[in-house]
Design a protein around this motif. Structure first.
Motif, short mmCIF file in Angstrom:
data_model
loop_
_atom_site.label_atom_id
_atom_site.label_comp_id
_atom_site.label_asym_id
_atom_site.label_seq_id
_atom_site.Cartn_x
_atom_site.Cartn_y
_atom_site.Cartn_z
N ALA A 129 -3.21 9.36 1.16
CA ALA A 129 -4.33 8.63 2.40
C ALA A 129 -4.32 8.12 3.31
O ALA A 129 -5.16 9.08 3.79
CB ALA A 129 -5.39 7.67 1.23
N PRO A 130 -3.26 7.24 3.74
CA PRO A 130 -2.28 7.17 4.82
C PRO A 130 -2.69 8.33 5.53
O PRO A 130 -2.54 8.72 6.53
CB PRO A 130 -1.43 6.05 4.62
N LEU A 131 -1.46 9.06 5.03
CA LEU A 131 -1.37 10.63 5.62
C LEU A 131 -2.22 11.75 6.53
O LEU A 131 -1.81 12.64 6.22
CB LEU A 131 -0.04 11.55 4.96
N ASN A 132 -3.18 11.73 5.27
CA ASN A 132 -3.77 12.84 4.64
C ASN A 132 -4.93 12.66 6.43
O ASN A 132 -5.60 11.76 7.31
CB ASN A 132 -5.01 12.21 4.11
N TYR A 133 -5.24 13.94 6.85
CA TYR A 133 -5.37 14.40 8.26
C TYR A 133 -4.89 13.19 9.09
O TYR A 133 -5.15 13.18 9.64
CB TYR A 133 -7.07 14.33 8.33
N SER A 134 -3.57 13.95 9.65
CA SER A 134 -2.75 12.83 9.77
C SER A 134 -1.87 13.39 10.73
O SER A 134 -1.81 14.94 10.28
CB SER A 134 -2.24 11.20 9.89
N GLN A 135 -0.79 13.71 11.94
CA GLN A 135 -0.48 13.47 12.50
C GLN A 135 1.10 12.67 11.78
O GLN A 135 1.23 11.70 12.36
CB GLN A 135 -0.06 13.25 13.54
N LEU A 136 2.34 13.77 11.23
CA LEU A 136 2.93 12.89 10.33
C LEU A 136 4.09 12.04 11.36
O LEU A 136 4.59 10.74 10.64
CB LEU A 136 3.67 13.75 9.36
N ASN A 137 4.45 12.40 12.70
CA ASN A 137 5.48 12.36 12.97
C ASN A 137 5.10 10.52 13.48
O ASN A 137 6.22 9.90 14.19
CB ASN A 137 5.84 13.18 14.48
N ARG A 138 3.35 10.56 13.88
CA ARG A 138 3.26 8.87 14.34
C ARG A 138 3.97 7.92 13.05
O ARG A 138 3.49 6.51 13.52
CB ARG A 138 1.80 9.07 14.67
N GLN A 139 3.57 8.20 11.85
CA GLN A 139 4.05 7.44 11.28
C GLN A 139 5.27 7.57 10.17
O GLN A 139 5.81 6.56 9.48
CB GLN A 139 3.02 7.75 9.93
N LEU A 140 5.84 8.58 10.51
CA LEU A 140 7.04 8.82 8.97
C LEU A 140 8.48 9.07 10.30
O LEU A 140 8.56 9.91 11.08
CB LEU A 140 7.16 9.32 8.12
N ALA A 141 9.26 8.72 10.15
CA ALA A 141 10.78 8.56 10.63
C ALA A 141 11.45 10.33 10.13
O ALA A 141 11.77 11.27 10.98
CB ALA A 141 11.90 7.17 10.81
N ASP A 142 11.26 10.60 9.44
CA ASP A 142 11.77 12.48 8.76
C ASP A 142 10.21 12.44 8.63
O ASP A 142 9.72 12.19 7.24
CB ASP A 142 12.73 10.82 7.31
N VAL A 143 10.42 13.88 8.69
CA VAL A 143 9.42 14.15 8.31
C VAL A 143 9.53 15.61 7.93
O VAL A 143 8.34 16.44 7.26
CB VAL A 143 8.12 14.53 9.32
N SER A 144 10.64 16.30 7.01
CA SER A 144 10.86 17.08 6.01
C SER A 144 10.19 17.09 5.20
O SER A 144 9.73 15.85 4.94
CB SER A 144 12.30 16.49 6.89
N ASP A 145 9.95 18.27 4.46
CA ASP A 145 9.56 18.08 3.02
C ASP A 145 10.82 16.80 2.56
O ASP A 145 10.04 16.03 1.74
CB ASP A 145 9.99 19.04 2.35
N LEU A 146 11.60 16.71 2.92
CA LEU A 146 12.71 15.77 1.45
C LEU A 146 12.26 14.34 2.38
O LEU A 146 11.82 13.01 1.48
CB LEU A 146 14.35 15.51 1.46
N GLY A 147 11.96 14.39 3.23
CA GLY A 147 11.94 12.80 3.53
C GLY A 147 10.24 12.35 3.80
O GLY A 147 10.21 11.42 3.57
N LEU A 148 8.88 13.09 3.53
CA LEU A 148 7.80 13.31 3.20
C LEU A 148 7.95 13.16 1.59
O LEU A 148 7.09 11.64 1.26
CB LEU A 148 7.27 14.15 2.98
N ALA A 149 8.77 13.69 0.54
CA ALA A 149 8.76 12.95 -1.29
C ALA A 149 9.23 11.79 -1.28
O ALA A 149 8.81 11.80 -2.33
CB ALA A 149 9.43 14.33 -1.15
N ARG A 150 10.31 11.58 -0.37
CA ARG A 150 11.24 10.31 -1.39
C ARG A 150 9.96 9.17 0.09
O ARG A 150 9.89 7.88 -0.82
CB ARG A 150 12.25 10.29 0.74
N HIS A 151 9.27 8.91 0.84
CA HIS A 151 8.13 8.12 1.50
C HIS A 151 7.09 8.07 -0.25
O HIS A 151 6.68 6.91 0.09
CB HIS A 151 7.58 8.91 2.79
N LEU A 152 6.55 9.51 -0.32
CA LEU A 152 5.60 9.00 -1.58
C LEU A 152 6.13 9.09 -2.36
O LEU A 152 5.81 7.24 -3.67
CB LEU A 152 4.66 10.77 -1.77
N ARG A 153 7.69 8.68 -3.47
CA ARG A 153 8.25 8.12 -4.38
C ARG A 153 7.88 6.79 -4.41
O ARG A 153 7.20 6.44 -4.80
CB ARG A 153 9.38 9.26 -4.44
#
Length: 336
Positions: A53-77
């Motif tokens: 929910a916090p990521l939907n329609y967002s600019q991911l770089n403003r929320q996460l240090a690592d926005v690669s697929d792996l970084g994003l998946a780790r964050h969600l897990r």
């Protein structure tokens, strides 16, 4: 020993900026698989939805240090706050898989167009006639040793050149090009180039395919069925368009080149399918309940004598939720 898992899936839209690519956007699909605890199915779906929910329609770089697929998946897990496996698809042809055991994979889906025939099938079998497919291929590698470009730019192009627009039977090693033989051929052809190659999948159609991981051969066949289920205690019914995936594991017949003919899998499933399709599921003989887990258990009981190679059943009530029952401990299958 059998093991059961809940399946949950959702989507979100987001933009990000990656080195060498710049600003761009995606429609991400996230699937989670967690151990089946009574009453926890809805909790898994809620946890996944709250994580995205916090990521939907967002600019991911403003929320996460690592926005690669792996970084994003780790964050969600981590945001789900429970042990689970997670599949993140950032595009229709690529994504990452995080296992509960800590192993991280990345994959590429690609394809090629080719003709073939199966020379050892019985007379009259349709696969004995010259025909062709748009073959789908999934290449899965250990993310610790590879990048997507290792697959996309180095490992796959030479094989694509050998396979695309070819008659496969003329290629050494593919004289009997079943999907199992092709998966093993591709695995061995890729293993020297891709360190940590995990497995290769070959899909002849959208509903059937095979997998080889260097040791085990696995195949799957999917079907849909339409059924009614009790909605409440007052006798009202609702319904679902179910997707069932039957997964088999076994040795490859030396002559036929397959674990089991996909047509045979479908034929053996037919008497079970007839009881499921366009029927109320709570009236199936001997079924414990009409929830997805109970239906999958019932299917397993009916199919086990007919398909001893059966290793896993995935049953989706909707694209967002379902169950997975495994009957072998080493099943590496990606999940829906």
């Amino acid at each position: 020993m059998n093991s059961a898992h809940h399946l949950a899936a959702t989507r979100f839209e987001a933009a990000r900026s990656l080195p060498g690519i710049g600003d761009h956007g995606h429609s991400f699909r996230v699937c989670a698989r967690a151990g089946a605890i009574p009453g926890a199915e809805q909790q898994l779906q809620q946890a996944l939805q709250q994580a995205v929910a916090p990521l939907n329609y967002s600019q991911l770089n403003r929320q996460l240090a690592d926005v690669s697929d792996l970084g994003l998946a780790r964050h969600l897990r981590d945001a789900c706050e429970q042990p689970l496996s997670l599949h993140l698809g950032s595009a229709p042809d690529r994504g990452v898989l995080l296992g509960e055991d800590g192993v991280e994979y990345l994959y590429l889906d690609t394809r090629f167009e080719a003709a073939h025939k199966l020379p050892h099938v019985p007379p009259g079998h349709k696969c004995g006639r010259l025909h062709g497919h748009g073959f789908g291929v999934r290449i899965v590698v250990d993310a610790a040793h590879n990048s997507l470009n290792d697959i996309l730019l180095k490992a796959w192009p030479p094989l694509f050149a050998r396979l695309n627009q070819r008659y496969l039977n003329d290629i050494p090693g593919l004289e009997n090009p079943t999907s199992e033989v092709m998966a093993a051929w591709l695995y061995h052809a890729l293993a020297d180039t891709l360190q940590g190659l995990a497995w290769v999948e070959v899909r002849e159609t959208h509903t059937a395919g095979s997998q080889f991981d260097g040791q085990h051969y696995r195949i799957w066949k999917e079907q849909h069925f339409e059924s009614a289920v009790p909605f409440d205690g007052a006798g009202n019914y609702s319904g679902h368009s179910y997707l069932i995936r039957l997964m088999l594991q076994g040795s490859v017949d030396r002559v036929m080149g397959w674990v089991l003919d996909f047509g045979d899998v479908k034929d053996r499933f037919k008497p079970v399918y007839r009881q499921l399709d366009h029927n109320p599921l709570d009236t199936l003989p001997g079924i414990r309940a009409a929830d997805a887990a109970s239906v999958a258990e019932w299917v397993h009981g009916e199919l086990k004598p007919l398909v001893p190679e059966l290793a896993r059943i995935d049953l989706q009530e909707t694209p967002e939720r379902g169950v997975s029952l495994s009957f072998r401990p080493d099943m590496q299958w990606p999940f829906l």
